[in-house]
Each structure stands twice: as structure tokens, then as C-alpha cells.
Enzyme design. Structure first.
Site, PDB file in Angstrom:
ATOM      1  CD  GLU A  65      -1.430  -2.567   1.696  1.00 59.11           C
ATOM      2  OE1 GLU A  65      -2.325  -3.407   1.639  1.00 59.11           O
ATOM      3  OE2 GLU A  65      -0.559  -2.266   2.517  1.00 59.11           O
ATOM      4  CE1 TYR A 115       7.366   1.227  -3.295  1.00 57.62           C
ATOM      5  CE2 TYR A 115       4.943   1.984  -3.152  1.00 57.62           C
ATOM      6  CZ  TYR A 115       6.808   1.772  -2.682  1.00 57.62           C
ATOM      7  OH  TYR A 115       6.611   2.050  -1.845  1.00 57.62           O
TER       8      TYR A 115
END
Length: 152
Positions: free
Chosen positions: A111, A123
Site C-alpha cells: 500500500e 513501484y
């Protein structure tokens, strides 16, 4: 696993690292984990694996992951502020992704705050895709968390 690159080295976290980990936590997060939480991760959580990056023998960053069956979940990743923007977070996360793969994980999740554009970019660069929103996930300010996934 212990790899060295110039003045940088990557290795498993040890209890002796916790003083430096707490400095990194406090400089990185509005709700830092406690020393006890990290101690419990290292000594009592059979699914937890924590990795550090050192520069000239000083711990400058870390990444934690839980590996449950074939899924890895990144619990946290952080670097001292003066070492950000130098691709060290990318190198650290790549190491943890490789380690997770070696330990049988076929996917990884995490998250990230909606507002954390640098982390989201990293990411995505490593193949993570946005998979959903956790409404008001962060308790310090009620910010949403984006769930991201990657196949390993």
C-alpha cells in the site's frame, strides 16, 4: 544473503540495527513503528523478512516483507532523507523482490499513500500496477492508500 557494491552493502536486519532503524522511522513516517514492533517482527513473526542497506557500515535504509505461501507483502521501506533520490530505494526493493522470488513468492503487494508520487513512480518502474484503493487507510490524516501488485 549479503551483497556489497562499493561502499553499499545489503543484508538481513539484525536486532543490533534497531537503534538506527528507529532514527530512519522517525525521519520517514508521521506514525513510525515502535522498536518493540520491529523486535517482534525479527523474533516472533515467522513470515517476516527484513533487509537493510548500509553505506560504509551505517544502516541507511531498510525494507520489510511478509512472505505467506506464494505472496509477498511489503510492510515498509524507508531511507534516511539524505540518501533519497539516489536509486537506493530501487536497489533495495529489487533485492527484496529477488529474495521473495527465491523464497517461493509469485506476487508482491503493498500500500502507498495517494500523495506519495515518488514512491508510486518507483513501484510502477518496477512493474507494480494499481489494483485498488483502501479508503482512509492512513490513520494520521485519513489519506487513502493505493494497493499495488506485481507478478514476480
Amino acid at each position: 544473503m549479503n551483497d556489497t557494491y562499493g561502499t553499499l552493502s545489503f543484508r538481513y536486519m539484525k536486532e543490533e540495527d534497531l537503534d538506527q532503524i528507529m532514527i530512519i522511522e522517525k525521519e520517514s513516517f508521521t506514525l513510525p513503528w515502535s522498536r518493540e514492533a520491529f523486535y517482534n517482527e525479527l523474533h516472533h513473526n515467522q513470515y517476516a523478512v527484513y533487509f537493510v542497506v548500509e553505506d560504509k557500515g551505517e544502516v541507511i535504509g531498510y525494507c520489510g516483507v511478509w512472505i505467506v505461501v506464494d505472496e509477498a507483502h511489503v510492510t515498509n521501506i524507508a531511507l534516511l532523507p539524505q540518501f533519497r533520490g539516489m536509486r537506493l530505494g530501487e536497489a533495495l526493493l529489487r533485492k527484496v523482490m529477488d529474495l521473495s522470488r527465491q523464497m517461493g513468492a509469485t506476487s508482491m503487494t503493498l500500500e502507498v499513500r495517494v500523495s506519495n508520487t515518488p514512491a508510486r513512480s518507483l513501484y510502477k518502474k518496477l512493474g507494480f500496477q494499481e489494483g485498488g484503493i483502501r479508503k482512509k487507510y492512513y490513520t494520521d490524516n485519513g489519506e487513502d492508500g493505493i494497493v499495488m501488485w506485481v507478478k514476480l
